[in-house]
Scaffold this motif. Structure first.
Motif, PDB file in Angstrom:
ATOM      1  N   ILE A 155      -2.955   9.791  11.975  1.00 53.22           N
ATOM      2  CA  ILE A 155      -3.706   9.697  10.729  1.00 53.22           C
ATOM      3  C   ILE A 155      -3.572   8.292  10.186  1.00 53.22           C
ATOM      4  O   ILE A 155      -2.449   7.821   9.968  1.00 53.22           O
ATOM      5  CB  ILE A 155      -3.210  10.718   9.688  1.00 53.22           C
ATOM      6  CG1 ILE A 155      -3.267  12.134  10.256  1.00 53.22           C
ATOM      7  CG2 ILE A 155      -4.053  10.617   8.419  1.00 53.22           C
ATOM      8  CD1 ILE A 155      -2.701  13.186   9.317  1.00 53.22           C
ATOM      9  N   ASN A 156      -4.685   7.624   9.990  1.00 57.32           N
ATOM     10  CA  ASN A 156      -4.650   6.280   9.425  1.00 57.32           C
ATOM     11  C   ASN A 156      -4.633   6.353   7.904  1.00 57.32           C
ATOM     12  O   ASN A 156      -3.791   7.025   7.338  1.00 57.32           O
ATOM     13  CB  ASN A 156      -5.816   5.463   9.953  1.00 57.32           C
ATOM     14  CG  ASN A 156      -5.642   5.071  11.403  1.00 57.32           C
ATOM     15  OD1 ASN A 156      -4.519   5.051  11.914  1.00 57.32           O
ATOM     16  ND2 ASN A 156      -6.724   4.764  12.071  1.00 57.32           N
ATOM     17  N   THR A 157      -5.555   5.704   7.265  1.00 56.67           N
ATOM     18  CA  THR A 157      -5.574   5.677   5.817  1.00 56.67           C
ATOM     19  C   THR A 157      -5.925   7.047   5.242  1.00 56.67           C
ATOM     20  O   THR A 157      -6.773   7.752   5.772  1.00 56.67           O
ATOM     21  CB  THR A 157      -6.583   4.628   5.316  1.00 56.67           C
ATOM     22  OG1 THR A 157      -6.172   3.337   5.770  1.00 56.67           O
ATOM     23  CG2 THR A 157      -6.667   4.627   3.795  1.00 56.67           C
ATOM     24  N   MET A 158      -5.222   7.391   4.174  1.00 54.71           N
ATOM     25  CA  MET A 158      -5.478   8.617   3.439  1.00 54.71           C
ATOM     26  C   MET A 158      -5.760   8.252   1.991  1.00 54.71           C
ATOM     27  O   MET A 158      -5.303   7.205   1.510  1.00 54.71           O
ATOM     28  CB  MET A 158      -4.281   9.563   3.517  1.00 54.71           C
ATOM     29  CG  MET A 158      -3.835   9.879   4.923  1.00 54.71           C
ATOM     30  SD  MET A 158      -2.433  11.028   4.984  1.00 54.71           S
ATOM     31  CE  MET A 158      -3.268  12.588   4.649  1.00 54.71           C
ATOM     32  N   ILE A 197      -3.541   5.182   0.675  1.00 50.19           N
ATOM     33  CA  ILE A 197      -2.290   4.793   1.305  1.00 50.19           C
ATOM     34  C   ILE A 197      -2.532   4.651   2.798  1.00 50.19           C
ATOM     35  O   ILE A 197      -3.144   5.522   3.417  1.00 50.19           O
ATOM     36  CB  ILE A 197      -1.160   5.804   0.998  1.00 50.19           C
ATOM     37  CG1 ILE A 197       0.163   5.318   1.594  1.00 50.19           C
ATOM     38  CG2 ILE A 197      -1.504   7.216   1.466  1.00 50.19           C
ATOM     39  CD1 ILE A 197       1.372   6.083   1.051  1.00 50.19           C
ATOM     40  N   THR A 198      -2.068   3.538   3.364  1.00 53.24           N
ATOM     41  CA  THR A 198      -2.243   3.308   4.789  1.00 53.24           C
ATOM     42  C   THR A 198      -1.136   3.980   5.581  1.00 53.24           C
ATOM     43  O   THR A 198      -0.149   4.482   5.014  1.00 53.24           O
ATOM     44  CB  THR A 198      -2.235   1.806   5.105  1.00 53.24           C
ATOM     45  OG1 THR A 198      -0.912   1.292   4.823  1.00 53.24           O
ATOM     46  CG2 THR A 198      -3.264   1.060   4.267  1.00 53.24           C
ATOM     47  N   LEU A 199      -1.274   3.965   6.903  1.00 55.44           N
ATOM     48  CA  LEU A 199      -0.238   4.526   7.766  1.00 55.44           C
ATOM     49  C   LEU A 199       1.092   3.827   7.514  1.00 55.44           C
ATOM     50  O   LEU A 199       2.154   4.465   7.534  1.00 55.44           O
ATOM     51  CB  LEU A 199      -0.662   4.379   9.224  1.00 55.44           C
ATOM     52  CG  LEU A 199       0.337   4.839  10.294  1.00 55.44           C
ATOM     53  CD1 LEU A 199       0.641   6.326  10.129  1.00 55.44           C
ATOM     54  CD2 LEU A 199      -0.204   4.567  11.689  1.00 55.44           C
ATOM     55  N   GLY A 200       1.050   2.548   7.241  1.00 57.55           N
ATOM     56  CA  GLY A 200       2.275   1.801   7.009  1.00 57.55           C
ATOM     57  C   GLY A 200       2.824   1.906   5.607  1.00 57.55           C
ATOM     58  O   GLY A 200       3.895   1.372   5.314  1.00 57.55           O
ATOM     59  N   GLY A 201       2.093   2.589   4.718  1.00 56.48           N
ATOM     60  CA  GLY A 201       2.597   2.805   3.370  1.00 56.48           C
ATOM     61  C   GLY A 201       2.054   1.880   2.306  1.00 56.48           C
ATOM     62  O   GLY A 201       2.476   1.951   1.150  1.00 56.48           O
ATOM     63  N   ASP A 202       1.115   1.013   2.665  1.00 59.88           N
ATOM     64  CA  ASP A 202       0.492   0.159   1.643  1.00 59.88           C
ATOM     65  C   ASP A 202      -0.397   1.008   0.747  1.00 59.88           C
ATOM     66  O   ASP A 202      -1.150   1.852   1.233  1.00 59.88           O
ATOM     67  CB  ASP A 202      -0.333  -0.953   2.298  1.00 59.88           C
ATOM     68  CG  ASP A 202       0.539  -1.944   3.047  1.00 59.88           C
ATOM     69  OD1 ASP A 202       0.069  -2.489   4.069  1.00 59.88           O
ATOM     70  OD2 ASP A 202       1.691  -2.165   2.627  1.00 59.88           O
ATOM     71  N   THR A 258       1.360   8.065  -8.508  1.00 61.29           N
ATOM     72  CA  THR A 258       1.988   7.523  -7.308  1.00 61.29           C
ATOM     73  C   THR A 258       1.516   8.313  -6.098  1.00 61.29           C
ATOM     74  O   THR A 258       1.674   9.533  -6.054  1.00 61.29           O
ATOM     75  CB  THR A 258       3.516   7.594  -7.401  1.00 61.29           C
ATOM     76  OG1 THR A 258       3.974   6.883  -8.547  1.00 61.29           O
ATOM     77  CG2 THR A 258       4.149   6.989  -6.155  1.00 61.29           C
ATOM     78  N   ILE A 259       0.950   7.594  -5.128  1.00 57.79           N
ATOM     79  CA  ILE A 259       0.520   8.217  -3.885  1.00 57.79           C
ATOM     80  C   ILE A 259       1.601   8.015  -2.840  1.00 57.79           C
ATOM     81  O   ILE A 259       2.242   6.952  -2.781  1.00 57.79           O
ATOM     82  CB  ILE A 259      -0.836   7.629  -3.418  1.00 57.79           C
ATOM     83  CG1 ILE A 259      -1.404   8.429  -2.253  1.00 57.79           C
ATOM     84  CG2 ILE A 259      -0.705   6.150  -3.072  1.00 57.79           C
ATOM     85  CD1 ILE A 259      -2.839   8.037  -1.888  1.00 57.79           C
ATOM     86  N   SER A 260       1.830   9.032  -2.024  1.00 62.74           N
ATOM     87  CA  SER A 260       2.834   8.924  -0.963  1.00 62.74           C
ATOM     88  C   SER A 260       2.420   9.836   0.189  1.00 62.74           C
ATOM     89  O   SER A 260       1.497  10.634   0.050  1.00 62.74           O
ATOM     90  CB  SER A 260       4.226   9.306  -1.485  1.00 62.74           C
ATOM     91  OG  SER A 260       4.240  10.650  -1.930  1.00 62.74           O
ATOM     92  N   ARG A 261       3.101   9.700   1.298  1.00 61.91           N
ATOM     93  CA  ARG A 261       2.793  10.547   2.440  1.00 61.91           C
ATOM     94  C   ARG A 261       4.037  10.781   3.278  1.00 61.91           C
ATOM     95  O   ARG A 261       4.939   9.943   3.310  1.00 61.91           O
ATOM     96  CB  ARG A 261       1.677   9.919   3.296  1.00 61.91           C
ATOM     97  CG  ARG A 261       2.020   8.560   3.863  1.00 61.91           C
ATOM     98  CD  ARG A 261       0.790   7.865   4.463  1.00 61.91           C
ATOM     99  NE  ARG A 261       0.394   8.426   5.749  1.00 61.91           N
ATOM    100  CZ  ARG A 261      -0.701   8.072   6.412  1.00 61.91           C
ATOM    101  NH1 ARG A 261      -1.516   7.167   5.878  1.00 61.91           N
ATOM    102  NH2 ARG A 261      -0.977   8.612   7.579  1.00 61.91           N
ATOM    103  N   ASP A 262       4.040  11.923   3.928  1.00 62.15           N
ATOM    104  CA  ASP A 262       5.096  12.267   4.878  1.00 62.15           C
ATOM    105  C   ASP A 262       4.406  12.358   6.229  1.00 62.15           C
ATOM    106  O   ASP A 262       3.727  13.348   6.522  1.00 62.15           O
ATOM    107  CB  ASP A 262       5.749  13.598   4.484  1.00 62.15           C
ATOM    108  CG  ASP A 262       6.906  13.980   5.386  1.00 62.15           C
ATOM    109  OD1 ASP A 262       6.865  13.654   6.586  1.00 62.15           O
ATOM    110  OD2 ASP A 262       7.843  14.620   4.890  1.00 62.15           O
ATOM    111  N   ASN A 263       4.550  11.332   7.044  1.00 63.19           N
ATOM    112  CA  ASN A 263       3.818  11.270   8.302  1.00 63.19           C
ATOM    113  C   ASN A 263       4.263  12.359   9.277  1.00 63.19           C
ATOM    114  O   ASN A 263       3.454  12.874  10.041  1.00 63.19           O
ATOM    115  CB  ASN A 263       3.971   9.903   8.946  1.00 63.19           C
ATOM    116  CG  ASN A 263       3.253   8.818   8.154  1.00 63.19           C
ATOM    117  OD1 ASN A 263       2.199   9.058   7.558  1.00 63.19           O
ATOM    118  ND2 ASN A 263       3.821   7.625   8.140  1.00 63.19           N
ATOM    119  N   ALA A 264       5.514  12.711   9.243  1.00 63.99           N
ATOM    120  CA  ALA A 264       6.009  13.743  10.159  1.00 63.99           C
ATOM    121  C   ALA A 264       5.402  15.105   9.827  1.00 63.99           C
ATOM    122  O   ALA A 264       5.070  15.881  10.728  1.00 63.99           O
ATOM    123  CB  ALA A 264       7.520  13.809  10.090  1.00 63.99           C
TER     124      ALA A 264
END
Length: 119
Positions: free
Chosen positions: A30-33, A50-55, A67-73
């Motif tokens: 998943i790339n940008t969300m 939010i990008t894959l790298g967290g930007d 605040t936007i965040s993601r849990d890639n796992a």
């Protein structure tokens, strides 16, 4: 591939909510969300990405409050919304650029989750 948004509700001004967006299905990466919102009678607008790298990137009116965040796992994206205002009332949608094969990607949308902020 599906995106499932959840976490909306009715709150009073100044309170908080956390939205979640879970991706499922055959997903290679998943790339940008991002989160978008659409208020009654208005066009859909970008809230945060939010990008894959967290930007991250935020719409001006939510900076410092959301605040936007993601849990890639877990393949889940969040939107923590603090100090909510009546003007934040809208249907909130998530979207994501998802590789459904090793080499092919497309943007997917989740269904909306309603956020209502009373004054």
């Amino acid at each position: 591939v599906q995106l499932q948004a959840s976490g909306g509700g009715l709150v009073q001004a100044g309170e908080s909510l956390r939205l979640s967006c879970a991706a499922s299905g055959t997903i290679f990466s998943i790339n940008t969300m991002g989160w978008y919102r659409q208020a009654p009678g208005k066009q859909r607008e970008l809230v945060a990405t939010i990008t894959l790298g967290g930007d991250t990137n935020y719409e001006d009116s939510v900076k410092g409050r959301f605040t936007i965040s993601r849990d890639n796992a877990k393949r889940i994206m969040y939107l923590q919304m603090n100090r909510l205002k009546p003007e934040d009332t809208a249907d909130y949608y998530c979207n994501a650029d998802i590789f459904y094969t090793r080499y092919a990607s497309r943007w997917y949308w989740g269904q909306g989750t309603q956020v209502t902020v009373s004054s």
